[in-house]
Design an enzyme around this catalytic site. Structure first.
Site, mmCIF file in Angstrom:
data_model
loop_
_atom_site.group_PDB
_atom_site.id
_atom_site.type_symbol
_atom_site.label_atom_id
_atom_site.label_comp_id
_atom_site.label_asym_id
_atom_site.label_seq_id
_atom_site.Cartn_x
_atom_site.Cartn_y
_atom_site.Cartn_z
ATOM 1 C CD GLU A 124 -1.906 -2.360 1.204
ATOM 2 O OE1 GLU A 124 -0.751 -2.844 1.697
ATOM 3 O OE2 GLU A 124 -2.524 -3.279 1.070
ATOM 4 C CG HIS B 117 -11.339 -8.133 6.424
ATOM 5 N ND1 HIS B 117 -10.226 -8.796 7.337
ATOM 6 C CD2 HIS B 117 -10.560 -8.285 5.148
ATOM 7 C CE1 HIS B 117 -9.305 -9.401 6.437
ATOM 8 N NE2 HIS B 117 -9.462 -9.065 5.234
#
Ligand SMILES: Cc1ncc(C[n+]2csc(CCOP(=O)(O)OP(=O)(O)O)c2C)c(N)n1
Length: 666
Positions: free
Chosen positions: A405, A472
């Site tokens: 990322e 998540h």
């Protein structure tokens, strides 16, 4: 004039002509003489901080001279020679260090922390490593534009321990990016010697692990540095690929001047003083009769005069007068919102389809828009938002990324520097933590620091109610709303999602675009089939009433709608914020002035969330109008749990109805 001794460095002048050799010498002398002057000024308290590159000039100068002026260089804190070789007027450099307007950051950032498009230099942020990923982005832009240019980026050996180094080299290798990674191994990272910094023989050895060619060069030998980089540059221009070069050199002064060199053995400093890149090259040029005392004196005089007159110019420039308006105006690049009104044709879409369609139409509108993310190409992304994109837009523009990322957000920054828009998909909003530094420090601060826009949208599939546990399910917008320079968008409906995504992509500022996963397939709406935009900073009134104002966004909007639909006796204004930064303060304040009661519902846990800020805003601006304390409703102060009954207990949804009723009876 210093005495001329025999050179301690073995030079081989190859086919270089005298003029080039003299230019190499002159270009090294210039930063040396500037530094010597700076050290005097530092002692007089006239400069704030100084990171010395004395003894390392051959690297900055050799690399810069080997590149074309149109090729970007991303230097670090000891690379004054990059700036001077690119011939930035000295008074501008001095103004930069003195925080004056003719510098490059309007007094907002210090020393070498600036970039300049005029000279194709992108300066560092303090965190060192992000430079490497930004170089990837610029190199990718060069590759996409097929302009044959390469990019050079610097790091110290200390900086190579950061994850950014690994990520940037890996991405560059996987994508065959034309970038030269220049590591200046100068023995120490602050006080840390190399044996405590890494455990391989040479940093260059790491190239193999990334599938990158690598080289070790004598960083104090200007001819070796210049000719080798020049040769590699020519080769990279023809056959784009990354190359890692480790320059062996030494940091002869303290990390920064105030910190000294007590921890460095004296003999080491002496040994490297004997290998001084300028003294030795001077001896060599004298021995070959290329440099004469007369030329040398003329060079010294010319540079010293330039330093003195430029310093006078910088000192004569008035100090910056603080202006809140000027500061606030530069946090974001100004953006003329262009209204595209939707046509009458509509189609029922789920939130997920609306985002996909919006993204696709923006790809069609902006021919250079690049999207990047894990598994987004052939696989279509884990939520299938980019399914079919690869076939329509091709591999150049729809880019699968390694799991990195940081490097990808940095790459997006580099694309923006090169005038290319990008959208980065976080596979889950939770994973933005692995790219947090470049979001909050690079994207967010670039425009304020040196007027460089970060034209990047980060898509953030977020939120709970999907039994996916602590990593998540988070809705982490508050990490970003508090950071000036970022815009934060959080639609609750397909129509808004499509129009706001189009605006996010048009906007040249960094936008965090939150997409609630639980709404992806559960919320449907008729959405115009054409491309259209919705302005930022305009909340939507979903219900109008007089007794209370309900303020919310994202999934909270649907929870509030459900509650109000089940309690039709409650007369409420229901405000869907749609964008959190900018925030539609007027809509909130005007409604509360009318109703006298406010309840703010957020999915995130309570402390430090948007609800708290809106509550504070109402206390400051609506106190006299309030008939009850402002109420915040949020999820529990725990991480978000996995199993259904725990998640249900955690969620703000279950608390909203009671809180609303209590507020109404206050
Ligand atoms: C992320 C981060 N951690 C720590 C620091 C503090 N710091 C600034 S420079 C530096 C040493 C860097 O060493 P190296 O990369 O070898 O470069 P050099 O200073 O030797 O040229 C440190 C620890 C920082 N700026 N950023």
């Amino acid at each position: 004039m210093p005495t001329i001794t025999k050179s301690n460095i073995a030079y081989d002048k190859r086919s270089l002509n005298d003029q080039t050799l003299l230019k190499l010498y002159y270009n090294m002398l210039k930063p040396r003489l500037i530094e010597e002057k700076m050290l005097i000024l530092l002692r007089q308290g006239k400069v704030s901080k100084w990171f010395s590159g004395i003894g390392q000039e051959a690297i900055s100068v050799g690399v810069t001279m080997a590149l074309k002026p149109s090729e970007y260089i991303l230097p670090m804190h000891r690379n004054l020679g990059v700036f001077t070789t690119r011939e930035i007027p000295l008074h501008r450099l001095f103004c930069q260090w003195q925080g004056k307007a003719s510098g490059f950051t309007k007094g907002r950032d210090r020393s070498f922390h600036f970039g300049t498009q005029e000279y194709n230099i992108v300066g560092m942020i303090s965190h060192l490593g992000p430079q490497l990923g930004v170089a990837d982005g610029i190199a990718l832009a060069n590759l996409l534009k097929k302009n044959g240019n390469l990019t050079a980026v610097f790091s110290g050996e200390g900086g190579t321990s950061e994850g950014d180094f690994h990520e940037a080299l890996n991405v560059a290798s996987v994508w065959s990016l034309p970038v030269i990674f220049c590591v200046e191994n100068n023995g120490y990272g602050l006080s840390t010697p190399t044996n405590e910094q890494y455990n391989c023989k040479h940093i260059a050895d790491r190239g193999k692990g990334y599938g990158i060619e690598s080289f070790i060069l004598d960083g104090n030998n200007i001819i070796e540095t210049y000719t080798k980089v020049q040769k590699l540059a020519e080769s990279i221009r023809k056959r784009p690929r990354p190359i890692l070069i480790e320059f062996k050199t030494f940091r002869r002064r303290g990390h920064e001047e105030a910190s000294g060199t007590k921890y460095v053995p004296k003999e080491l400093i002496e040994e490297w003083e004997a290998k001084d890149p300028i003294e030795n090259f001077r001896s060599f040029l004298f021995s070959k009769k290329i440099l004469t005392a007369q030329i040398d004196e003329a060079y010294n005089a010319e540079i010293k005069t330039a330093i003195d007159t430029s310093l006078d110019t910088a000192y004569a420039e008035p100090d910056i007068i603080p202006s809140e308006t000027a500061e606030l105006n530069d946090v974001y690049k100004s953006f003329e919102y262009e209204d595209y009104t939707p046509n009458k044709d509509t189609k029922e879409l789920r939130l997920i389809d609306a985002i996909s369609e919006g993204l696709k139409q923006s790809m069609q509108k902006h021919k250079n828009l690049v999207i990047m993310g894990q598994d987004i190409a052939e696989y279509g992304g884990v939520f299938k938002i980019t399914e079919g994109f690869l076939e329509e837009f091709g591999k150049d523009r729809v880019r699968n990324t390694p799991i990195c990322e940081s490097a990808i957000i940095e790459t997006a920054m580099g694309l923006s520097i090169s005038g290319i828009k990008s959208v980065v998909e976080m596979q889950f909003a939770d994973f933005v933590t692995s790219g947090f530094n470049p979001v909050v420090n690079y994207l967010a601060k670039s425009h304020y620091r040196w007027q460089q826009q970060a034209d990047v949208v980060v898509r953030m599939p977020c939120g709970g109610g999907v039994a996916a546990g602590p990593f998540h399910s988070q809705t982490n917008e508050a990490w970003f709303t508090k950071t000036p320079g970022l815009k934060v968008v959080y639609p609750a409906f397909p129509y808004d999602a499509k129009g706001l995504l189009a605006t996010a992509i048009n906007d040249p500022n960094p936008v965090l675009f939150f997409e609630h996963k639980a709404l992806y397939r559960s919320i449907r709406q008729d959405v115009p089939t054409d491309y259209f935009t919705i302005p930022f900073g305009k909340a939507a009134f979903l219900k109008e009433g007089n007794a209370v104002t309900v303020i919310t966004y994202g999934a909270g909007v649907h929870w509030a709608l459900e509650t109000l639909d089940n309690n039709s006796d409650i007369s409420a204004d229901l405000i869907d914020l749609r964008t959190l930064q900018p925030l539609d303060k007027d809509a909130i304040i005007n409604s509360v002035k009318k109703t006298g009661r406010a309840i703010i519902l957020q999915e995130d846990s309570l402390f430090g969330g948007i609800a708290s800020d809106i509550s504070a805003l109402l206390m400051e601006d609506c106190f006299e109008y309030l008939d009850a304390p402002v109420k915040r409703v949020a999820s529990m102060e725990t991480p978000i749990p996995f199993i259904g009954q725990l998640e249900k207990q955690y969620m703000a949804k279950g608390k909203f109805e009671d809180a609303l009723k209590q507020l109404l009876t206050y």
